[in-house]
Design a protein around this motif. Structure first.
Motif, mmCIF file in Angstrom:
data_model
loop_
_atom_site.group_PDB
_atom_site.id
_atom_site.type_symbol
_atom_site.label_atom_id
_atom_site.label_comp_id
_atom_site.label_asym_id
_atom_site.label_seq_id
_atom_site.Cartn_x
_atom_site.Cartn_y
_atom_site.Cartn_z
ATOM 1 N N UNK A 1 44.905 54.269 34.595
ATOM 2 C CA UNK A 1 44.147 54.446 33.360
ATOM 3 C C UNK A 1 44.596 55.691 32.618
ATOM 4 N N UNK A 2 44.313 55.729 31.334
ATOM 5 C CA UNK A 2 44.588 56.917 30.529
ATOM 6 C C UNK A 2 43.339 57.794 30.466
ATOM 7 N N UNK A 3 43.523 59.039 30.065
ATOM 8 C CA UNK A 3 42.379 59.931 29.898
ATOM 9 C C UNK A 3 41.405 59.348 28.879
ATOM 10 N N UNK A 4 41.932 58.773 27.807
ATOM 11 C CA UNK A 4 41.052 58.212 26.786
ATOM 12 C C UNK A 4 40.243 57.036 27.329
ATOM 13 N N UNK A 5 40.865 56.208 28.141
ATOM 14 C CA UNK A 5 40.141 55.085 28.735
ATOM 15 C C UNK A 5 38.997 55.585 29.618
ATOM 16 N N UNK A 6 39.248 56.636 30.366
ATOM 17 C CA UNK A 6 38.196 57.203 31.211
ATOM 18 C C UNK A 6 37.073 57.801 30.367
ATOM 19 N N UNK A 7 37.438 58.405 29.240
ATOM 20 C CA UNK A 7 36.415 58.984 28.371
ATOM 21 C C UNK A 7 35.579 57.909 27.680
ATOM 22 N N UNK A 8 36.208 56.802 27.344
ATOM 23 C CA UNK A 8 35.501 55.738 26.629
ATOM 24 C C UNK A 8 34.652 54.871 27.559
ATOM 25 N N UNK A 9 35.013 54.805 28.819
ATOM 26 C CA UNK A 9 34.357 53.878 29.744
ATOM 27 C C UNK A 9 32.941 54.308 30.091
ATOM 28 N N UNK A 10 32.079 53.327 30.327
ATOM 29 C CA UNK A 10 30.744 53.590 30.873
ATOM 30 C C UNK A 10 30.693 53.212 32.357
ATOM 31 N N UNK A 11 31.449 52.183 32.718
ATOM 32 C CA UNK A 11 31.526 51.746 34.117
ATOM 33 C C UNK A 11 32.970 51.884 34.597
ATOM 34 N N UNK A 12 33.205 52.770 35.551
ATOM 35 C CA UNK A 12 34.516 52.910 36.176
ATOM 36 C C UNK A 12 34.440 52.153 37.497
ATOM 37 N N UNK A 13 35.042 50.998 37.514
ATOM 38 C CA UNK A 13 34.926 50.080 38.640
ATOM 39 C C UNK A 13 36.091 50.264 39.606
ATOM 40 N N UNK A 14 35.782 50.445 40.874
ATOM 41 C CA UNK A 14 36.830 50.542 41.881
ATOM 42 C C UNK A 14 37.496 49.182 42.048
ATOM 43 N N UNK A 15 38.794 49.168 42.251
ATOM 44 C CA UNK A 15 39.507 47.898 42.412
ATOM 45 C C UNK A 15 39.327 47.371 43.840
ATOM 46 N N UNK A 16 38.163 46.804 44.079
ATOM 47 C CA UNK A 16 37.858 46.194 45.363
ATOM 48 C C UNK A 16 37.111 44.894 45.137
ATOM 49 N N UNK A 17 37.065 44.075 46.168
ATOM 50 C CA UNK A 17 36.381 42.788 46.041
ATOM 51 C C UNK A 17 36.110 42.224 47.430
ATOM 52 N N UNK A 18 35.236 41.229 47.487
ATOM 53 C CA UNK A 18 34.958 40.506 48.723
ATOM 54 C C UNK A 18 35.986 39.396 48.879
ATOM 55 N N UNK A 19 36.599 39.331 50.049
ATOM 56 C CA UNK A 19 37.632 38.320 50.285
ATOM 57 C C UNK A 19 37.064 36.908 50.300
ATOM 58 N N UNK B 1 35.133 45.373 67.963
ATOM 59 C CA UNK B 1 35.508 46.457 67.060
ATOM 60 C C UNK B 1 36.440 45.991 65.953
ATOM 61 N N UNK B 2 37.017 44.789 66.088
ATOM 62 C CA UNK B 2 37.874 44.252 65.031
ATOM 63 C C UNK B 2 37.073 43.609 63.906
ATOM 64 N N UNK B 3 35.751 43.593 64.027
ATOM 65 C CA UNK B 3 34.917 43.025 62.977
ATOM 66 C C UNK B 3 34.747 44.055 61.870
ATOM 67 N N UNK B 4 35.712 44.093 60.985
ATOM 68 C CA UNK B 4 35.683 45.022 59.862
ATOM 69 C C UNK B 4 35.224 44.329 58.598
ATOM 70 N N UNK B 5 35.530 44.899 57.465
ATOM 71 C CA UNK B 5 35.182 44.303 56.170
ATOM 72 C C UNK B 5 36.304 44.638 55.204
ATOM 73 N N UNK B 6 36.940 43.621 54.672
ATOM 74 C CA UNK B 6 38.074 43.849 53.778
ATOM 75 C C UNK B 6 37.643 44.625 52.543
ATOM 76 N N UNK B 7 36.445 44.336 52.014
ATOM 77 C CA UNK B 7 35.972 45.064 50.843
ATOM 78 C C UNK B 7 35.775 46.543 51.161
ATOM 79 N N UNK B 8 35.073 46.827 52.250
ATOM 80 C CA UNK B 8 34.814 48.220 52.612
ATOM 81 C C UNK B 8 36.113 48.987 52.801
#
Length: 414
Positions: free
Chosen positions: A257-275, A143-150
């Protein structure tokens, strides 16, 4: 059942591990960073930090024989799945090997098996539970087999992010897309909000579908949880610019982020990654080209954009395997993905000169928590009629996660 939190940690000493082709040099090990046997604690790590069950000793000379005996006793009542990143000692007992979604679908195609033993990580076992029948039990050997990205995207954080998008006035333009490497709760979030799930193989198809759900030029995607796969797909494959992408940090107000950055963006990327894949750097690419004449650099799209931009080929785990299988004898390859897979490819293809892209060890530490002692304990327990480490997804979560998964399966070309 007792909980074991004592005992030695596997040192991963290279001398004790089987080598691949003569041309394959083992990277230097970093034993202190790994808790591979799941018999120690790391309270800052991913989901699950203790291993339930009285495990056999890893030094038991009868482990292989015990595994064979338990596997034979279970017969067709058990179906063992092995992810590509697993240790060879585990893969040896797998009925099928593959990536996470392929394995979950394989499990769904075996309704006669009461037990699905998933030698992978937690989110993979969740997907298998969602796709299999109600009479089947999905079991995760540790059960300790998790995923850092998830675990970088908790459902409460994602719900808060959506509230932020609503307050910024952009939510109606946003379609959520989550990578397969996410929890069932996040997959359910995409299902509830009209989005979909994707793999590293079909991310471009999923993003194209999502953008098509909104008027031309207005659509935005909230991509979870791997920022690198989202960025690489949008920029390298779909013609978007880096300026079209912003990173939402769940630990900052409004994601930083600012409201303007959210309005201008096409891709809102979650701050996650594979270790694992996040370790590779542009310097690794430069260095291997200097060391190995004519080398082809082959990397996974979970790598950073600067790595992907300099690579010769980019693709999913299955793409990497197919590319190496089709490579001409004598060619040289530097592969940027998990070390167990690279070592297996090197051993299977001695006619190739295969090099690991990083010069230091890069195992998936949580995937490697599933070792032979855990597998033996699991198989013997099941053979004795004891259900252990069962993964059960809440029915409401499973319903909406299945909506997201079914939407992916309905995408063109899937």
């Amino acid at each position: 059942m007792t909980t074991r939190t004592d005992g030695p940690v596997d040192s991963l000493a290279p001398a004790s591990l089987p080598l691949g082709a003569p041309s394959f040099a083992e990277p230097a090990s970093t034993p202190a960073a790994l808790l591979l046997l799941g018999r120690a604690q790391d309270l800052g790590s991913e989901r699950g930090v203790e291993c339930p069950g009285d495990l056999p000793s890893p030094s038991d000379p009868d482990l292989v024989a015990r595994a064979h005996a338990a596997r034979q006793a279970l017969g067709s009542n058990a179906f063992v799945l092995g992810h590509h990143y697993q240790r060879d000692e585990v893969i040896d007992f797998a009925d099928v090997m593959g990536d996470s979604f392929k394995l979950a679908r394989d499990a769904a195609n075996r309704p006669d098996a009461e037990y699905i033993v998933f030698c992978g990580v937690h989110f993979m076992a969740e997907s298998a539970d969602i796709l299999t029948a109600s009479h089947q039990q999905v079991v995760l050997p540790d059960l300790a087999a998790g995923c850092s990205m998830a675990d970088m995207a908790a459902i409460a954080q994602v719900e808060e992010c959506w509230d932020t998008l609503v307050e910024a006035g952009v939510a109606e333009d946003v379609i959520p897309v989550t990578y397969m490497n996410s929890s069932a709760a996040i997959k359910a979030f995409t299902g509830r909000h009209g989005g979909t799930v994707c793999t590293s193989s079909n991310a471009r198809v999923a993003l194209t579908w999502a953008f098509g759900r909104r008027p031309e030029g207005r659509g935005k995607i909230l991509f979870l949880p791997d920022q690198h796969l989202g960025r690489n797909t949008a920029v390298s494959q779909m013609g978007f610019s880096l300026d079209d992408c912003v990173v939402y940090d769940p630990h900052k107000p409004m994601g930083g982020l600012t409201v303007q950055q959210l309005k201008d963006a096409r891709m809102i990327l979650w701050r996650g990654h594979c270790s694992v894949h996040g370790r590779f750097s542009a310097d690794n690419v430069t260095s291997v080209r200097e060391r190995v004449p004519g080398v082809q650099v082959l990397v996974h799209p979970e790598c950073k954009h600067e790595v992907v931009s300099q690579a010769d080929q980019v693709g999913s785990t299955e793409h990497i395997i197919r590319t190496i299988e089709a490579a001409p004898a004598g060619s040289s390859w530097a592969i940027g993905t998990e070390l167990n897979l690279v070592r297996r490819l090197a051993r299977t293809h001695p006619e190739l000169n295969i090099t690991y892209l990083d010069r230091t060890v890069c195992f998936c530490s949580t995937m490697n928590r599933i070792d032979l002692p855990h597998l033996v304990w699991t198989l013997e327990s099941l053979a004795a009629g004891r259900s252990v480490n069962r993964i059960v997804v809440d029915p409401e979560v499973a319903h909406w996660a299945r909506v997201g998964l079914d939407q992916m399966l309905a995408l063109p070309g899937i």
